[in-house]
Structures are given as C-alpha cells and as structure tokens.
Motif scaffolding. Structure first.
Motif, mmCIF file in Angstrom:
data_model
loop_
_atom_site.group_PDB
_atom_site.id
_atom_site.type_symbol
_atom_site.label_atom_id
_atom_site.label_comp_id
_atom_site.label_asym_id
_atom_site.label_seq_id
_atom_site.Cartn_x
_atom_site.Cartn_y
_atom_site.Cartn_z
ATOM 1 N N LEU A 1 36.965 -14.546 124.627
ATOM 2 C CA LEU A 1 36.404 -15.705 123.940
ATOM 3 C C LEU A 1 35.869 -16.691 124.970
ATOM 4 O O LEU A 1 36.559 -17.029 125.939
ATOM 5 N N GLY B 1 31.088 -18.384 122.161
ATOM 6 C CA GLY B 1 30.621 -17.006 122.090
ATOM 7 C C GLY B 1 31.742 -16.030 122.383
ATOM 8 O O GLY B 1 32.897 -16.417 122.593
ATOM 9 N N ARG B 2 31.387 -14.743 122.365
ATOM 10 C CA ARG B 2 32.339 -13.679 122.656
ATOM 11 C C ARG B 2 31.721 -12.733 123.675
ATOM 12 O O ARG B 2 30.514 -12.484 123.651
ATOM 13 N N HIS C 1 41.108 -12.615 123.823
ATOM 14 C CA HIS C 1 41.236 -12.640 122.366
ATOM 15 C C HIS C 1 42.560 -12.005 121.958
ATOM 16 O O HIS C 1 42.957 -10.966 122.494
ATOM 17 N N PRO D 1 38.327 -12.999 113.366
ATOM 18 C CA PRO D 1 37.413 -11.901 113.032
ATOM 19 C C PRO D 1 36.607 -11.479 114.263
ATOM 20 O O PRO D 1 36.390 -12.274 115.186
ATOM 21 N N ALA D 2 36.185 -10.232 114.279
ATOM 22 C CA ALA D 2 35.488 -9.692 115.448
ATOM 23 C C ALA D 2 34.197 -10.435 115.753
ATOM 24 O O ALA D 2 33.765 -10.499 116.901
ATOM 25 N N ASP D 3 33.553 -10.995 114.745
ATOM 26 C CA ASP D 3 32.336 -11.757 114.976
ATOM 27 C C ASP D 3 32.250 -12.850 113.915
ATOM 28 O O ASP D 3 33.127 -12.978 113.056
ATOM 29 N N GLY D 4 31.215 -13.656 114.012
ATOM 30 C CA GLY D 4 31.055 -14.738 113.054
ATOM 31 C C GLY D 4 31.736 -16.010 113.512
ATOM 32 O O GLY D 4 32.354 -16.063 114.579
ATOM 33 N N ASP E 1 32.644 -7.001 124.146
ATOM 34 C CA ASP E 1 32.831 -6.452 122.803
ATOM 35 C C ASP E 1 33.824 -7.269 121.979
ATOM 36 O O ASP E 1 34.594 -6.722 121.183
ATOM 37 N N GLY E 2 33.803 -8.578 122.179
ATOM 38 C CA GLY E 2 34.647 -9.468 121.400
ATOM 39 C C GLY E 2 36.047 -9.658 121.935
ATOM 40 O O GLY E 2 36.829 -10.430 121.371
ATOM 41 N N ARG E 3 36.399 -8.989 123.034
ATOM 42 C CA ARG E 3 37.763 -9.087 123.565
ATOM 43 C C ARG E 3 37.993 -10.348 124.375
ATOM 44 O O ARG E 3 39.149 -10.683 124.691
#
Length: 259
Positions: free
Chosen positions: A189, A181-182, A234, A148-151, A185-187
């Motif tokens: 890891l 963390g990410r 990611h 998932p993108a976050d969490g 923008d989450g791309r």
C-alpha cells in the motif's frame, strides 16, 4: 518513477543532529501528534526494543503475538537475524512507563523474505513478522482486516501510529492520511502517512466509528516524484499466517509497571 529510498528501520543512536533533522518519511508538513497509549486501541501498540540497541514499533494482534516488520528482527549493520530472546515488547510505552512487557520466544515470517539493507518493492511485500511472546499479556489485541484488492478504501479514515526516532518515548499518530495507490499486485500500500525511523512495523489503521482495524504494516519510504511516500505491507500478505485472535484469559497476570 518510484525509487525506493529506505526502510523505516531502527534509529541510529549516534547520528549527528544535522542528520536527525533530515529524517525521511515526513510528507510535506509534519502531521504527527502525540497520543495517550493507555487506552484502546493505542495500548495494544508498543516498542519492540532490540537487545543490540534501537527499536521498532509493534502491535499486539493476539494476547501473546506482536505484528511488526520483518527487517526489524535483524541486526541493522551485520544482517544477523536476532534471536527471539533478544527482543522485548513494551506495550503502552510512554516516557519510561509501560502497561506490560514480555520477551520474545519465537518468530514467524514469510518463508520468502530475505533481509537486504537496500530494500525493493517486492521485498517490502514480504516485510512482515510475528513475534510470539513468552507469556500472554492482559491487553485487548487489535483485529486485522485486509482491504479489497482494488478500488477505494471503505468508508472511514486512515491512521498510522508509532514510536518515531525523534519522538522515541511517545506514541505519535498521523490521523487522516490517505491511500495513494497499490504496488506489487496489491501486496504493498502506497500512502502519504507521516512516519520515519523507528516507525517500522507500526500499524496502518482503518477507523470506522468505534471500530479500528489493522490493515497494513509500515515498512519503508520511497521517492515518488517530487516528494516521499510511505510503503506498508497489505494485511492480505499475512492474514492466513495470523494466530487466533481474542481477549486475554481470566487470571492472566496484571500489567507490569515500571518507571
């Protein structure tokens, strides 16, 4: 502040022993342990040997396709892109023996990736490549999944396995590392998984019982305050570019064996 340190790029065979003893990417204590690469999912992993010398790690994601880091497919000193036939994937490699081997025939990577010796976080976000092989290998590929993108990470445990410079002839695993963390923008890891030179392109795995998913590709290490941390691309960055995944077809060649 995060300061990018270095790619987990190809080993330098001429490094003096003192430099080898200071390999980057080992976070606190060394949690790596050797693996038997002849059983799944480990036999889907192998060395990508470069005709110009050195190696990275790659993972079979289709019978004729290997996922790795894009910077592994460039000449380390000159920045020249390596031709597919200069790259060899050796699956299930252990101390000179292996389960299967094939030379590259084509490469696919992010159209926006540009090789630079001094990497940046945005560059790491594009640091993936697919090496297509000249033939299909009779080995079960590893499935790919995007988190998932976050969490938090879904239930399960993280693992990273590769052919490190100081253990170049053995597949080693850090079992039970953590997502910290990410970035970008989450791309990208951020992890505490141990990995050093030679581990570029190695898979970041999520294990859920008997299921194992590839969720990222190891790329670089950074200085994260008082210690280093690992950066992995990611899977969401390359998921839409992957070939169809599946089992080897009946009648595919038997595994090569070599000493």
């Amino acid at each position: 502040m995060l300061v990018l340190a270095a790619f987990l790029g190809r080993p330098e065979p001429g490094l003096p022993q003192a430099a080898r003893d200071r390999l980057p990417g080992i976070v606190d204590e060394d949690d790596r342990a050797p693996l038997d690469p002849t059983s799944w999912p480990w036999h889907a992993m192998g060395r990508i040997n470069q005709g110009t010398g050195g190696h990275c790690t790659g993972t079979l994601i289709a019978p004729d396709a290997v996922l790795t880091a894009a910077h592994c497919l460039f000449h380390h000193r000159t920045g020249r892109p390596l031709r597919p036939h200069e790259l060899h994937f050796v699956a299930g490699y252990r101390r000179g023996e292996y389960l299967a081997h094939a030379r590259g025939r084509a490469i696919r990577s992010s159209p926006t990736y540009r090789y630079r010796k001094e990497p940046s976080v945005p560059q790491v976000a594009e640091d993936w490549a697919i090496l297509y092989l000249e033939r299909r290998l009779p080995i079960r590929p590893l499935p790919v999944r995007a988190l998932p993108a976050d969490g938090p990470v879904p239930d399960g445990r993280l693992q990273r396995a590769g052919y490190s410079q100081d253990r170049a002839h053995l597949l080693s695993i850090h079992d039970g590392c953590r997502l910290r963390g990410r970035l970008a923008d989450g791309r990208v890891l951020l992890t505490d998984c141990d990995g050093t030179r030679g581990d570029s392109g190695s898979p970041l795995l999520l294990r859920q019982g008997e299921q194992v998913w590839l969720i990222g590709v190891a790329s670089a290490v950074i200085d994260d305050g008082p210690r280093e941390a690992g950066l992995a691309v990611h899977a969401a960055a390359f998921l839409d570019s992957l070939p169809p995944q599946g089992e080897p077809r009946p009648g595919d060649e038997a595994p090569d064996r070599s000493r």
